[in-house]
Design an enzyme around this catalytic site. Structure first.
Site, PDB file in Angstrom:
ATOM      1  N   THR A 124       1.061 -32.978 -18.866  1.00  0.00           N
ATOM      2  CA  THR A 124       1.553 -34.130 -18.099  1.00  0.00           C
ATOM      3  C   THR A 124       2.984 -34.481 -18.485  1.00  0.00           C
ATOM      4  OG1 THR A 124      -0.666 -35.030 -17.791  1.00  0.00           O
ATOM      5  CG2 THR A 124       1.174 -36.574 -17.597  1.00  0.00           C
ATOM      6  N   SER A 163      -0.739 -33.160  -8.602  1.00  0.00           N
ATOM      7  CA  SER A 163      -1.155 -33.604  -9.925  1.00  0.00           C
ATOM      8  C   SER A 163      -0.559 -32.633 -10.920  1.00  0.00           C
ATOM      9  CB  SER A 163      -2.686 -33.591 -10.034  1.00  0.00           C
ATOM     10  OG  SER A 163      -3.119 -33.640 -11.386  1.00  0.00           O
ATOM     11  N   THR A 164      -0.440 -33.053 -12.162  1.00  0.00           N
ATOM     12  CA  THR A 164      -0.068 -32.082 -13.201  1.00  0.00           C
ATOM     13  C   THR A 164      -1.023 -30.891 -13.174  1.00  0.00           C
ATOM     14  OG1 THR A 164       0.904 -33.750 -14.660  1.00  0.00           O
ATOM     15  CG2 THR A 164       0.119 -31.726 -15.702  1.00  0.00           C
ATOM     16  N   ASN A 165      -2.276 -31.172 -12.794  1.00  0.00           N
ATOM     17  CA  ASN A 165      -3.316 -30.157 -12.892  1.00  0.00           C
ATOM     18  C   ASN A 165      -3.193 -29.043 -11.865  1.00  0.00           C
ATOM     19  OD1 ASN A 165      -4.129 -31.984 -14.783  1.00  0.00           O
ATOM     20  ND2 ASN A 165      -5.898 -32.714 -13.642  1.00  0.00           N
ATOM     21  N   SER A 341      18.494  -0.398 -48.368  1.00  0.00           N
ATOM     22  CA  SER A 341      18.072  -0.944 -49.652  1.00  0.00           C
ATOM     23  C   SER A 341      19.237  -1.585 -50.365  1.00  0.00           C
ATOM     24  CB  SER A 341      17.491   0.168 -50.536  1.00  0.00           C
ATOM     25  OG  SER A 341      17.209  -0.307 -51.836  1.00  0.00           O
ATOM     26  N   SER A 342      18.929  -2.647 -51.111  1.00  0.00           N
ATOM     27  CA  SER A 342      19.946  -3.296 -51.938  1.00  0.00           C
ATOM     28  C   SER A 342      20.067  -2.633 -53.303  1.00  0.00           C
ATOM     29  CB  SER A 342      19.590  -4.779 -52.121  1.00  0.00           C
ATOM     30  OG  SER A 342      18.336  -4.901 -52.785  1.00  0.00           O
TER      31      SER A 342
END
Length: 491
Positions: A124, A163-165, A341-342
Site C-alpha cells: 500500500t 486497489s493496491t491489491n 593474492s596479497s
C-alpha cells in the site's frame, strides 16, 4: 526498461514550473490519522511521509527499483485511459496524468520515490507513493502547483477503479517482463560468445570426464558448444514462464470482486497496457483467484533459479578446466583481470567465474524467499508481494549484469593450452573405449590394465605390442571418428 519515446514526445508538455518553494517550507496534508507537515517541494504526500517514518529498514528506497516505478507509471496511465473510455474520468485529468507519467518515464522526479521497499501492508505504501508523485507530477507538467489536488487527486484520480491489491501485482508483472527482455538479451549474447569459442576450438582434441575421471575423447569446441546449448535452453524456459505474468487481476480491486470498477474497465486496462508495453496482457479468468494466487511470481523466480543453477555449473567447470595452471588441469586459460593474492606473487584467480557462483547462490536464496512469501498468503490476499518483488527484480538485475561481465571479462578472452591437451590424449587410458569395435572389449581391457600397471599411456602400450599400425592409430584418433564431430551442426 524500454521507454516509449514516441509517446513521451506526443504526451509530455513543456509547461514552465511554478516557483519552487523555499527550503524549509512545508505544506499540510491529512489522512485518516490526522494532519501532517510535508516538505513543500516534495511530490510525495502524507501516506508516503508516514511510510518514511514507519519503515527505515534496508537503506534502500523505491527509486532503487526503477523498473517497478516504471511498472506503476504504465499501470496508472493504462488505468486512466480505461477510466476515460468508460466515462468515469475527465479527459483533461487523463491528459495530465499521462503528461506526468511520461515525464517520470523520461527521467524526471525519480528522487521522489524514497520509501523503503521492506514494508508491511501488501505494498500500500508503494502504491500510494506512486499515486502521490504521479498526481503532483501531473500538476507540475500542466502548469499547476504541488498539492492542487482539486485538479488531480492521488486517491480519487490516480487510484480510480483500483486497489493496491490489483495495481501492485500488475506493476510488478510489467517490471518483471521488461527485465526479462534485458536479461534474455544478455543471455543471447553470452550464448553467442560460447558459440564463437566453440567454433574456434572445434578441432582441438581433449579428454572428456565423468565423475572427475577420464572418460572418452571430445573436442574443446564441442564442450563450449554444449555450454551454449545448455544456456540457450534457458531462454525458452524464461519465455514459457512469462504466460502467467500476462494475466492481470486489474479490475478486481480489493479482493477480486470488482467493487468500484465499472463494467468493461478491466478489459480496457489490459488492452491499453498492452499497447504501452508491447506485451499481450489479458484479464485473468477468475479475478478472485488471481488476486491471491502467486503462480506468476513463483514461475518467474523459478526461471531465475534455473538459469542461476546452469550458470553456476558452467562457471564451476571453467574454474576446474583452468585450475593450476601447472598443478591442476590447466586445459584452458581464463583472462587475468586482477592479481590473485596479497602474499603469493604471480597468482591469478578465476574471479569472474567465482563471481557467477556468488550471484547464483544469492539468486537461489531469493527464490526460496519468493516460495516462502507465496505460501504465506492468507485468504483473499498475499501481503508479501513486496518481498517477492525485491527478490525477483534483484535476481534479474544481478544475472543480467553478471552475464555481461562474464562474457566481456572472461569468455571472450579464453584460450586453450593445446600442448597440455595433446599430452593428456597421449597418456590417457580413456581412449581405449574407441578400440572396442576393433579389438574387442576383453582385449581392450587387458591393454588398459597394463597401461595403468606400467604407468604408460595407452597409445604407448599399443605401439609396443604392435596392436595397431600408425595409420590405424591416426584413423581412430581422427576427431571426426573419435568424437562423432559434425561441424555442420554448429554453423
Amino acid at each position: 526498461m524500454r521507454t516509449p519515446w514516441g509517446l513521451i514526445l506526443i504526451l509530455a508538455t513543456s509547461i514552465s514550473w511554478a516557483e519552487a518553494p523555499a527550503p524549509g517550507e512545508v505544506r499540510i496534508e491529512h489522512d485518516l490519522l490526522g494532519e501532517k507537515a510535508i516538505p513543500a517541494s516534495a511530490l510525495y504526500g502524507v501516506q508516503t511521509a508516514r511510510a518514511l517514518e514507519n519503515f527505515q529498514i534496508s537503506g534502500r528506497n523505491l527509486s532503487d527499483y526503477p523498473e517497478l516505478v516504471d511498472g506503476f507509471v504504465y499501470t496508472k496511465i493504462a488505468a486512466a485511459r480505461a477510466n476515460t473510455d468508460v466515462g468515469k474520468m475527465d479527459k483533461d485529468v487523463r491528459k495530465a496524468i499521462e503528461a506526468g507519467g511520461m515525464a517520470i518515464l523520461a527521467g524526471k522526479y525519480r528522487d521522489q520515490f524514497p520509501i523503503d521497499p521492506f514494508q508491511g501492508g501488501a505494498g500500500t505504501s508503494t502504491n500510494m507513493n506512486a499515486n502521490e508523485v504521479m498526481a503532483n507530477a501531473a500538476l507540475l507538467e500542466t502548469g499547476h502547483s504541488i498539492g492542487d489536488y482539486h485538479v488531480v487527486e492521488p486517491h480519487d484520480d490516480l487510484n480510480m477503479s483500483q486497489s493496491t491489491n490489483d495495481s501492485y501485482p500488475t506493476a510488478l508483472k510489467v517490471a518483471i517482463l521488461m527485465n526479462n527482455d534485458a536479461m534474455v538479451t544478455e543471455l543471447e549474447a553470452l550464448v553467442a560468445a560460447f558459440r564463437a569459442k566453440g567454433n574456434a576450438f572445434i578441432d582441438i582434441l581433449k579428454m572428456g570426464r565423468t565423475e572427475m575421471q577420464d572418460a572418452v575423447p571430445m573436442t574443446v569446441g564441442q564442450e563450449f558448444h554444449a555450454f551454449a546449448a545448455a544456456l540457450e535452453s534457458e531462454i525458452a524456459i524464461i519465455r514459457s514462464y512469462e504466460k502467467p505474468l500476462l494475466q492481470l487481476n486489474m479490475g478486481g480491486t480489493a479482493i477480486g470482486t470488482g467493487l468500484n470498477a465499472p463494467a468493461g474497465y478491466a478489459g480496457k486496462v489490459a488492452r491499453h497496457l498492452s499497447k504501452l508495453t508491447d506485451k499481450d496482457f489479458v484479464v485473468a479468468d477468475d479475478l478472485i483467484a488471481a488476486t491471491w494466487d502467486q503462480q506468476a511470481f513463483l514461475s518467474a523466480s523459478s526461471a531465475n533459479r534455473s538459469l542461476a543453477v546452469k550458470l553456476s555449473k558452467i562457471a564451476s567447470d571453467l574454474i576446474l578446466l583452468s585450475s593450476g595452471p601447472r598443478a591442476g588441469l590447466g586445459e584452458i586459460n581464463l583472462p587475468p583481470v586482477q592479481p590473485g593474492s596479497s602474499i603469493m606473487p604471480g597468482k591469478v584467480n578465476p574471479v569472474m567465474a567465482e563471481l557467477v557462483n556468488v550471484v547464483a547462490f544469492r539468486v537461489i536464496g531469493n527464490d526460496t524467499s519468493v516460495m516462502l512469501s507465496a505460501k504465506a498468503g492468507q485468504l483473499q490476499l498475499n501481503a508479501y508481494e513486496p518481498m517477492e518483488a525485491m527478490a525477483i527484480l534483484d535476481s534479474q538485475r544481478l544475472m543480467t549484469n553478471t552475464m555481461r561481465t562474464l562474457r566481456e571479462k572472461c569468455v571472450d578472452g579464453i584460450t586453450v593450452n593445446e600442448a597440455t591437451l595433446a599430452a593428456n590424449i597421449e597418456r590417457t587410458v580413456g581412449i581405449v573405449t574407441a578400440l572396442n569395435p576393433v579389438i574387442g572389449y576383453e582385449a581392450a581391457t587387458e591393454l588398459a590394465k597394463e597401461a595403468y600397471a606400467s604407468d604408460k599411456g595407452i597409445l604407448e602400450v599399443i605401439r609396443e605390442k604392435g596392436v595397431l599400425s600408425e595409420e590405424q592409430i591416426d584413423e581412430i584418433l581422427d576427431p571426426a571418428n573419435l568424437t562423432g564431430l559434425d561441424k555442420r551442426k554448429y554453423k
